[in-house]
Scaffold this motif. Sequence first.
Motif, PDB file in Angstrom:
ATOM      1  N   UNK A 167      70.067  71.846  69.354  1.00 56.15           N
ATOM      2  CA  UNK A 167      69.261  72.762  70.106  1.00 56.15           C
ATOM      3  C   UNK A 167      69.660  72.216  71.466  1.00 56.15           C
ATOM      4  N   UNK A 168      69.879  70.851  71.985  1.00 57.23           N
ATOM      5  CA  UNK A 168      70.405  70.640  73.100  1.00 57.23           C
ATOM      6  C   UNK A 168      71.700  71.424  73.538  1.00 57.23           C
ATOM      7  N   UNK A 169      72.461  71.570  72.462  1.00 60.43           N
ATOM      8  CA  UNK A 169      73.826  72.221  72.598  1.00 60.43           C
ATOM      9  C   UNK A 169      73.895  73.774  72.932  1.00 60.43           C
ATOM     10  N   UNK A 170      73.005  74.478  72.426  1.00 61.88           N
ATOM     11  CA  UNK A 170      73.127  75.885  72.562  1.00 61.88           C
ATOM     12  C   UNK A 170      71.935  76.351  73.562  1.00 61.88           C
ATOM     13  N   UNK A 171      70.928  75.600  73.904  1.00 62.36           N
ATOM     14  CA  UNK A 171      69.741  75.986  74.653  1.00 62.36           C
ATOM     15  C   UNK A 171      70.203  75.882  76.116  1.00 62.36           C
ATOM     16  N   UNK A 172      69.912  76.590  76.939  1.00 58.71           N
ATOM     17  CA  UNK A 172      70.272  76.311  78.255  1.00 58.71           C
ATOM     18  C   UNK A 172      69.401  75.773  79.364  1.00 58.71           C
ATOM     19  N   UNK A 173      69.316  74.397  78.757  1.00 54.95           N
ATOM     20  CA  UNK A 173      68.244  73.572  79.276  1.00 54.95           C
ATOM     21  C   UNK A 173      68.675  72.834  80.469  1.00 54.95           C
ATOM     22  N   UNK A 174      67.990  72.432  81.358  1.00 58.23           N
ATOM     23  CA  UNK A 174      68.153  71.580  82.664  1.00 58.23           C
ATOM     24  C   UNK A 174      67.546  70.110  82.560  1.00 58.23           C
ATOM     25  N   UNK A 175      67.705  69.232  83.492  1.00 57.26           N
ATOM     26  CA  UNK A 175      67.374  68.041  83.296  1.00 57.26           C
ATOM     27  C   UNK A 175      66.023  67.821  82.866  1.00 57.26           C
ATOM     28  N   UNK A 176      65.117  68.652  83.413  1.00 54.74           N
ATOM     29  CA  UNK A 176      63.859  68.475  83.329  1.00 54.74           C
ATOM     30  C   UNK A 176      63.400  68.947  81.887  1.00 54.74           C
ATOM     31  N   UNK A 177      63.826  69.817  81.325  1.00 52.01           N
ATOM     32  CA  UNK A 177      63.748  70.145  79.969  1.00 52.01           C
ATOM     33  C   UNK A 177      64.313  69.412  78.662  1.00 52.01           C
ATOM     34  N   UNK A 178      65.586  69.011  79.088  1.00 54.97           N
ATOM     35  CA  UNK A 178      66.130  67.837  78.467  1.00 54.97           C
ATOM     36  C   UNK A 178      65.251  66.660  78.134  1.00 54.97           C
TER      37      UNK A 178
END
Length: 274
Positions: A204-215
């Motif tokens: 999920x961390x690899x494929x989703x377009x996350x930023x520092x807050x969502x991570x």
Amino acid sequence: MIEHLLLFFALLAIIIALVMVSNRLKIAYPALLVLGGLAISFVPNLPSIKIDPELIFIIFLPPLIYETAWANSLKELFKWRRMISSFAFIVIFISAATVAVIANLVVPGFSLALGFMLGGIVSPPDAVSTATILKFVKAPRRISAILEGESFLNDASLLIIFRFATIAVTTGQFIWYEAAVSFVWMVVGGVLAGFLVAFAAYFLHKILPTDENSDTIMTITTPYIMYILAEELGASGVLAVVCGGLYLSTKKNEIFTALTRIHAVPVGATSSFC
């Protein structure tokens, strides 16, 4: 309600003061917090606060264990796996048996089953306290890895001893092969649950377009999912969080940017302290 809030802020102020004193004295603050808590318990007319113990486990234990596991080296723990396993399982059982026998001989009417319940409670060291105290002790890395690894894994030993001692007390029966099967499942099931959630979190961390807050939010919720899944399966939630945390700690440079690590690490450290 206001009375409880005032008590909460007063306790928080006392905790901060004790930590500052321990830093000045250069001693491990968990030891001073225990003494402070013991002293507070003697203060008369304090408001009574009742919290479900199961709720305490679910709220506080997963992030504390996860943060400690994240700071450890999977390679180092694997290197000393035999010694860690012997301390976590064999020594814990021997310690519990010793407590049971002594309690049975010294305390009138104290059965061996009750003694094993007591031994299951007092024998294993706490994983978080062990890791915190070792930060203040200049112990060799080998000793630190063994002690921290043992404190992680002894949860399975504690639970199996306590569970079947409770059954023996309430029913008067103890079936050894059921205990053995339950013990194996608590270990294996906990490890599998932890790795399963860790693999899912990794992708999920690899494929989703996350930023520092969502991570950071995903990182906070991950240990809760590991713990609850393992507990629902009748396995060890602590082992699940430990294994999942150790695996994800080896992948942190792949799934987190430098900005995310700078953002998430202080959040985890502050949450663990609180």
